[in-house]
Design an enzyme around this catalytic site. Structure first.
Site, mmCIF file in Angstrom:
data_model
loop_
_atom_site.group_PDB
_atom_site.id
_atom_site.type_symbol
_atom_site.label_atom_id
_atom_site.label_comp_id
_atom_site.label_asym_id
_atom_site.label_seq_id
_atom_site.Cartn_x
_atom_site.Cartn_y
_atom_site.Cartn_z
ATOM 1 N N LYS A 104 0.861 -1.192 0.000
ATOM 2 C CA LYS A 104 0.000 0.000 0.000
ATOM 3 C C LYS A 104 0.887 1.227 0.000
ATOM 4 O O LYS A 104 2.003 1.203 0.522
ATOM 5 C CB LYS A 104 -0.867 0.014 1.259
HETATM 6 N N1 GLU Z 1 -7.179 0.158 -3.335
HETATM 7 C C1 GLU Z 1 -7.925 -1.014 -3.672
HETATM 8 C C2 GLU Z 1 -7.965 -1.957 -2.494
HETATM 9 O O1 GLU Z 1 -7.808 -1.566 -1.364
HETATM 10 C C3 GLU Z 1 -7.455 -1.659 -4.960
HETATM 11 C C4 GLU Z 1 -6.048 -2.132 -4.952
HETATM 12 C C5 GLU Z 1 -5.552 -2.602 -6.318
HETATM 13 O O2 GLU Z 1 -6.327 -2.634 -7.249
HETATM 14 O O3 GLU Z 1 -4.363 -2.942 -6.382
HETATM 15 O O4 GLU Z 1 -8.218 -3.131 -2.631
#
Ligand code: GLU
Length: 410
Positions: A104
Site C-alpha cells: 500500500k
Molecule cells: N485500493 C484497492 C484496495 O484496497 C485496490 C487495490 C488494487 O487494485 O491494487 O483493494
C-alpha cells in the site's frame, strides 16, 4: 484509521492464527512487512513556494506474486496506517486467489487543497521517490481513497520516462490509456456480488432488501447504483459532506448525477449535515464504503442493521467486531467484500502484459466467477472451523500465504 491500525489488523490475524495453531515464529514471519519506504516529496506550488509532503510505500508480502495495492491521498495517512492497509492487501489477494502479494502507498495530503497541476507534480515526485521499488513484476500501485485514473496515468507516464513502455506498472488507469473496461465499477460490483451470495444462504435476494451505503466515492457510488439496478432499496447514502436517509428509498440515479457533476453529495436535495447518524439508521444491510474505524464499539452497540458488508478497508474496530458477534450481526469482511477492485486490477495487468484488451462482458463474467468461487470457499472455511466470516477469510488467506512461503523456502 487510528494509530492502532496495524495492531488491529494483527488482532484479526491472531484470531485466525489460533485456528491454524501457528507458532509465534510463524505468526511473526507472516505478519511482518517485508519493506517500508518513506519519501520526501518537495512540490513547487502554483504561487511559486515549495511545500514538502511525506509519502510511504509499504510492501508487506510477495510470496504469492508481485506486491500489489492502492495509493491513497489523505491528511491522516501515516506509516502505521499504510502498514495495516498493506497487510490487508496480502490477505485480500490470497482470499480471492489472484497471483499477487500485498502493498500500500499513501501521501499525507489533503488533495482538495491542491490544484490539478499541484496534484500532478506531487504524484510525479512521489513516483520518482518510489520508482526503484515498483514495476510490473515487482510492485503495482492502483487507486485508493482520493486517487483515480488520472493519478494512475501520471504515475505510469512518470515511470515510463525512466523505464520505457511498461503500462502494467500501475492499474486503475484510464480505459483510453491501457486501463481495463469495468475497473472503475469493479469494487462496487464485487460488493454487490458478495451481498447476493450471502443473501442466497438465507434464501433471500437483493430485490426488496434495504441498504445504507456510507461513502459515495468510487466504491459507494457504484455499489449503490448496482444494488439499485438489481431492485435493492437504498434507504441511506452519505459522504464527508452529509447524509440522507429516507425509508421509502432514495432516487439513486439522481444522487449519482449530482455527485458526478458536483464531485460530492454537497447540495443534494434533502441532505442533512449530520453524517454521523447515518450508520445507525434502520436497514437490512449496512455498507461502510468510506474510511477506516467508523464502526466503533459505541456505533456497534447502536447499529440497526442485520448485516454489515465492508466496502471500505478496516471500517470495523476489533472491539466493535466482538460486539457485533455478540449481537448476532454478521460481517462480510473487507478482505473478501471489497476484493473486486484488485481482482479487476489483476485482469488489467494481465491485459497489459499480453497487449490484448478484453471486452467489458468478459471482465464482468470473470469477476463474477472469482467473487462467487471465493464466497463458496469462505463459507466452507467458516463452517469447517466454526468461525465468523472474518476469521474464516484470514484463515484461508494465511494458509495460502504460508504454503507459498514454505514452498519457496521462506
Ligand atoms: N485500493 C484497492 C484496495 O484496497 C485496490 C487495490 C488494487 O487494485 O491494487 O483493494
Amino acid at each position: 484509521m487510528s494509530h492502532k491500525a496495524f495492531e488491529n489488523v494483527n488482532r484479526y490475524f491472531g484470531r485466525a492464527a489460533k485456528v491454524l495453531q501457528l507458532t509465534a515464529q510463524e505468526s511473526m514471519l507472516l505478519s511482518t512487512p517485508a519493506r517500508e519506504l518513506r519519501v520526501e516529496c518537495n512540490v513547487r506550488m502554483d504561487d511559486g513556494t515549495v511545500e514538502t509532503f511525506i509519502g510511504f510505500r509499504v510492501q508487506h508480502d510477495n510470496s504469492r506474486g508481485p506486491y500489489k495495492g492502492g495509493l491513497r491521498f489523505h491528511p491522516t495517512v501515516d506509516i502505521d496506517d499504510v502498514r495495516a492497509l498493506a497487510s490487508l492487501m496480502t490477505w485480500k489477494t490470497a482470499v480471492v486467489g489472484i497471483p499477487f502479494g500485498g502493498a500500500k502507498g499513501g501521501i499525507a495530503v489533503d488533495p482538495q487543497k491542491l490544484s490539478q497541476l499541484e496534484l500532478e507534480r506531487l504524484t510525479r515526485k512521489f513516483t520518482q521517490g518510489i520508482r526503484e521499488l515498483i514495476g510490473d513484476m515487482l510492485d503495482i500501485p492502483a487507486p485508493d481513497v482520493n486517487t483515480n485514473a488520472q493519478v494512475m496515468a501520471w504515475l505510469m507516464d512518470e515511470y515510463s520516462k525512466f523505464y520505457g513502455f511498461r503500462p502494467g506498472v500501475v492499474t486503475g488507469k484510464p480505459v483510453e490509456l491501457f486501463g481495463s473496461k469495468g475497473r472503475d465499477e469493479a469494487t462496487g460490483r464485487g460488493v454487490a456480488i458478495a451481498i447476493e451470495e450471502y443473501l442466497k444462504t438465507e434464501q433471500r435476494g437483493i430485490a426488496g432488501t434495504t441498504f445504507i451505503v456510507q461513502g459515495f466515492g468510487n466504491v459507494g457510488s457504484h455499489a449503490a447504483r448496482i444494488l439499485h439496478e438489481q431492485g435493492g432499496i437504498v434507504v441511506g447514502i452519505g459522504d464527508h459532506t452529509g447524509s440522507f436517509y429516507d425509508p421509502a428509498g432514495i432516487d439513486v440515479p439522481r444522487a449519482l448525477a449530482h455527485a458526478r457533476e458536483k464531485r460530492s453529495l454537497a447540495g443534494f436535495e434533502g441532505l442533512s449535515s449530520a453524517s454521523d447518524a447515518l450508520l445507525t439508521q434502520p436497514c437490512d444491510v449496512l455498507v461502510p464504503a468510506a474510511l477506516g474505524d467508523v464502526i466503533t464499539p459505541e456505533v456497534a452497540r447502536a447499529l440497526a442493521c442485520k448485516l454489515v458488508v465492508e466496502g471500505a478497508n478496516g471500517p470495523t474496530t476489533p472491539e466493535a467486531d466482538e460486539i457485533l458477534q455478540g449481537r448476532g450481526i454478521p460481517v462480510i469482511p473487507d478482505i473478501y467484500a471489497n476484493a473486486g477492485g484488485v481482482t479487476v486490477s489483476y485482469f488489467e495487468w494481465a491485459q497489459n502484459i499480453q497487449q490484448f484488451a478484453w471486452e467489458y462482458e468478459r471482465v464482468r463474467d470473470e469477476l463474477d466467477k472469482v467473487m462467487r468461487r471465493s464466497f463458496a470457499e469462505l463459507a466452507a472455511t467458516a463452517k469447517k472451523h466454526r468461525v465468523d466470516l472474518r476469521t474464516a477469510a484470514f484463515t484461508m488467506a494465511i494458509e495460502r500465504v504460508k504454503l507459498a512461503s514454505q514452498l519457496r523456502g521462506y
